[in-house]
Motif scaffolding. Structure first.
Motif, mmCIF file in Angstrom:
data_model
loop_
_atom_site.group_PDB
_atom_site.id
_atom_site.type_symbol
_atom_site.label_atom_id
_atom_site.label_comp_id
_atom_site.label_asym_id
_atom_site.label_seq_id
_atom_site.Cartn_x
_atom_site.Cartn_y
_atom_site.Cartn_z
ATOM 1 N N TYR A 16 0.817 -1.254 0.230
ATOM 2 C CA TYR A 16 -0.014 0.096 0.004
ATOM 3 C C TYR A 16 0.797 1.207 -0.075
ATOM 4 C CZ TYR A 16 -3.913 -3.021 1.058
ATOM 5 O OH TYR A 16 -5.000 -4.098 1.179
ATOM 6 N N SER A 17 2.031 1.178 0.303
ATOM 7 C CA SER A 17 2.865 2.419 0.296
ATOM 8 C C SER A 17 2.274 3.548 1.244
ATOM 9 C CB SER A 17 3.250 2.878 -1.097
ATOM 10 O OG SER A 17 4.097 2.018 -1.819
ATOM 11 N N PRO A 18 1.974 3.189 2.544
ATOM 12 C CA PRO A 18 1.235 4.270 3.231
ATOM 13 C C PRO A 18 1.875 5.173 3.800
ATOM 14 C CG PRO A 18 2.127 2.182 4.733
ATOM 15 C CD PRO A 18 2.455 2.062 3.105
ATOM 16 N N ILE A 19 1.461 6.282 4.305
ATOM 17 C CA ILE A 19 2.338 7.396 5.023
ATOM 18 C C ILE A 19 2.167 6.903 6.355
ATOM 19 C CG2 ILE A 19 1.674 9.927 6.017
ATOM 20 C CD1 ILE A 19 2.147 9.812 3.056
ATOM 21 N N VAL A 20 3.352 6.851 6.758
ATOM 22 C CA VAL A 20 3.830 6.048 8.161
ATOM 23 C C VAL A 20 3.834 7.328 9.241
ATOM 24 C CG1 VAL A 20 5.187 4.681 9.694
ATOM 25 C CG2 VAL A 20 4.980 4.408 7.172
ATOM 26 N N ILE A 21 3.140 7.104 10.312
ATOM 27 C CA ILE A 21 2.996 8.403 11.313
ATOM 28 C C ILE A 21 3.636 7.501 12.734
ATOM 29 C CG2 ILE A 21 1.702 9.863 12.819
ATOM 30 C CD1 ILE A 21 1.943 10.750 9.769
ATOM 31 N N ASP A 22 4.505 8.346 13.272
ATOM 32 C CA ASP A 22 4.954 7.817 14.603
ATOM 33 C C ASP A 22 4.471 9.111 15.329
ATOM 34 O OD1 ASP A 22 6.961 8.331 17.011
ATOM 35 O OD2 ASP A 22 8.218 6.858 15.958
ATOM 36 N N ALA A 23 3.287 8.592 16.466
ATOM 37 C CA ALA A 23 2.687 9.359 17.310
ATOM 38 C C ALA A 23 3.027 9.190 18.433
ATOM 39 C CB ALA A 23 1.364 8.924 16.878
ATOM 40 N N ARG A 24 3.672 10.213 19.261
ATOM 41 C CA ARG A 24 4.149 9.931 20.574
ATOM 42 C C ARG A 24 3.518 11.245 21.473
ATOM 43 N NH1 ARG A 24 10.006 6.992 20.730
ATOM 44 N NH2 ARG A 24 9.976 6.371 18.124
ATOM 45 N N GLY A 25 3.674 11.149 22.602
ATOM 46 C CA GLY A 25 3.248 12.153 23.630
ATOM 47 C C GLY A 25 4.511 12.207 24.684
ATOM 48 N N GLY A 26 4.390 13.324 25.199
ATOM 49 C CA GLY A 26 5.433 13.601 26.432
ATOM 50 C C GLY A 26 6.645 14.651 26.060
ATOM 51 N N PRO A 27 7.127 15.103 27.155
ATOM 52 C CA PRO A 27 8.082 16.350 26.766
ATOM 53 C C PRO A 27 9.184 15.979 26.053
ATOM 54 C CG PRO A 27 8.031 15.655 29.101
ATOM 55 C CD PRO A 27 7.062 15.020 28.420
ATOM 56 N N ASP A 28 9.481 14.553 25.980
ATOM 57 C CA ASP A 28 10.872 14.250 25.317
ATOM 58 C C ASP A 28 10.366 13.259 24.153
ATOM 59 O OD1 ASP A 28 9.742 12.045 26.484
ATOM 60 O OD2 ASP A 28 11.671 11.043 27.239
ATOM 61 N N ALA A 29 9.138 13.226 23.705
ATOM 62 C CA ALA A 29 8.456 12.664 22.416
ATOM 63 C C ALA A 29 9.495 12.847 21.203
ATOM 64 C CB ALA A 29 7.141 12.986 22.321
ATOM 65 N N TYR A 30 9.784 13.955 20.940
ATOM 66 C CA TYR A 30 10.868 14.024 19.578
ATOM 67 C C TYR A 30 12.042 13.438 19.747
ATOM 68 C CZ TYR A 30 12.500 16.250 15.481
ATOM 69 O OH TYR A 30 13.210 16.241 14.181
ATOM 70 N N SER A 31 12.637 13.514 20.996
ATOM 71 C CA SER A 31 14.182 12.823 21.076
ATOM 72 C C SER A 31 13.949 11.495 21.032
ATOM 73 C CB SER A 31 14.800 13.491 22.323
ATOM 74 O OG SER A 31 13.647 13.187 23.526
ATOM 75 N N ARG A 32 12.751 10.879 21.562
ATOM 76 C CA ARG A 32 12.657 9.510 21.476
ATOM 77 C C ARG A 32 12.455 9.095 19.928
ATOM 78 N NH1 ARG A 32 8.581 10.257 25.219
ATOM 79 N NH2 ARG A 32 7.156 9.013 23.986
ATOM 80 N N TYR A 33 11.566 9.756 19.042
ATOM 81 C CA TYR A 33 11.625 9.575 17.830
ATOM 82 C C TYR A 33 12.815 9.599 16.857
ATOM 83 C CZ TYR A 33 10.767 11.097 13.006
ATOM 84 O OH TYR A 33 10.715 11.219 11.522
ATOM 85 N N VAL A 34 13.583 10.649 17.461
ATOM 86 C CA VAL A 34 14.780 10.790 16.716
ATOM 87 C C VAL A 34 15.733 9.644 17.100
ATOM 88 C CG1 VAL A 34 17.124 12.022 16.595
ATOM 89 C CG2 VAL A 34 14.843 13.492 16.524
#
Length: 280
Positions: A16-34
């Motif tokens: 399907y070649s989907p749009i993939v979304i990493d959805a997180r919460g919390g103050p350090d969410a982006y650093s965990r994503y990185v």
């Protein structure tokens, strides 16, 4: 069906070649994503993108929904159009922002949405590689939303529902919070009088993934009985993990339950009655 097994993610992406979304919460969410995320996954932040916070949680709770114009623009920035498949995961077994984003997409009529059962940890255990490479943006026009409101309820409807035997209010927080033994986030411990407690973690098996569909169906048929699902209201602390139960019910073929977005974070900050103890 909206719930996808981690083992099926590679074949799903190939098909399907989907749009993939990493959805997180919390103050350090982006650093965990990185630090680690699925290849090609774009980051969506619960606190700033899937919520539109006010200065007073007593009006709307800790995670009020964004308005539809803001949501439309966000989806466009993520490259999401009505016909694309969207694959969503978080690092909380799908119990946090992944389910919230699923609910938001579903309620505006998006058809092709999958939430990864067990989230990031389950995919890593299944041998799916992760990366630190941030993908380029894929912005398109704002998403066309053809509704003026989402299927949510306010305090007045909740107050009526707990007095109505044909309606049901489900509190999905952990049992100790419902019983009022302690409250780690909001100001006061306890629960809405008349609400029953069905913790969201009971949607999961010992492996941290969603129970099989037939078990979810049996579970929620027992919970709601003969009631019309449209008369069922689900809430949590701030309108996020409640969506995990709404997803479980939808997957089981029990659609149309409503979300009380303000949830306990709104209720407990007002002069409303509060109960403690076990299920009534």
């Amino acid at each position: 069906m909206y719930i996808l097994s981690p083992a099926d993610v590679p074949s799903f992406r190939k098909k399907y070649s989907p749009i993939v979304i990493d959805a997180r919460g919390g103050p350090d969410a982006y650093s965990r994503y990185v630090a680690q995320h699925l290849e090609g996954a774009q980051f969506v932040d619960l606190e700033t993108q899937l919520s539109q916070k006010t200065q007073n949680p007593a009006r709307g709770g800790r995670h009020p929904l964004p308005d539809l114009k803001t949501l439309s623009q966000l989806l466009g920035k993520l490259g999401i159009t009505p016909g694309v498949h969207v694959l969503i995961y978080d690092d909380k077994a799908g119990a946090n922002a992944a389910a919230r984003f699923w609910w938001m997409l579903k309620t505006i009529g998006h058809k092709h949405i999958q939430v990864v059962s067990g989230g990031l940890d389950a995919m890593i255990k299944a041998g799916i590689p992760v990366t630190t490479v941030i993908p380029p943006g894929v912005s398109v026009d704002p998403y066309p939303i053809h509704t003026n409101e989402l299927p949510v309820v306010d305090v007045s409807i909740v107050m009526d529902a707990v007095k109505n035997p044909d309606a049901l209010v489900i509190d999905v927080r952990e049992a100790y919070r419902y019983r009022g033994e302690s409250e780690p986030i909001d100001l006061i411990a306890g629960h809405i009088p008349g609400a029953i407690n069905v913790p969201f973690v009971t949607n999961l098996g010992s492996d941290g993934q969603f129970l099989p569909t037939e078990q979810l169906l049996e579970k929620y048929k027992d919970v709601i009985g003969s009631r019309d699902p449209q008369n069922v209201i689900v809430h949590c602390g701030s309108g996020v993990t409640a969506c995990h139960t709404l997803l479980a019910m939808e997957e089981a073929g029990i659609p149309d339950a409503k979300l009380y977005v303000g949830s306990w974070s709104e209720w407990s900050r007002n002069d409303y009655p509060i109960a403690t103890g076990e299920n009534p």
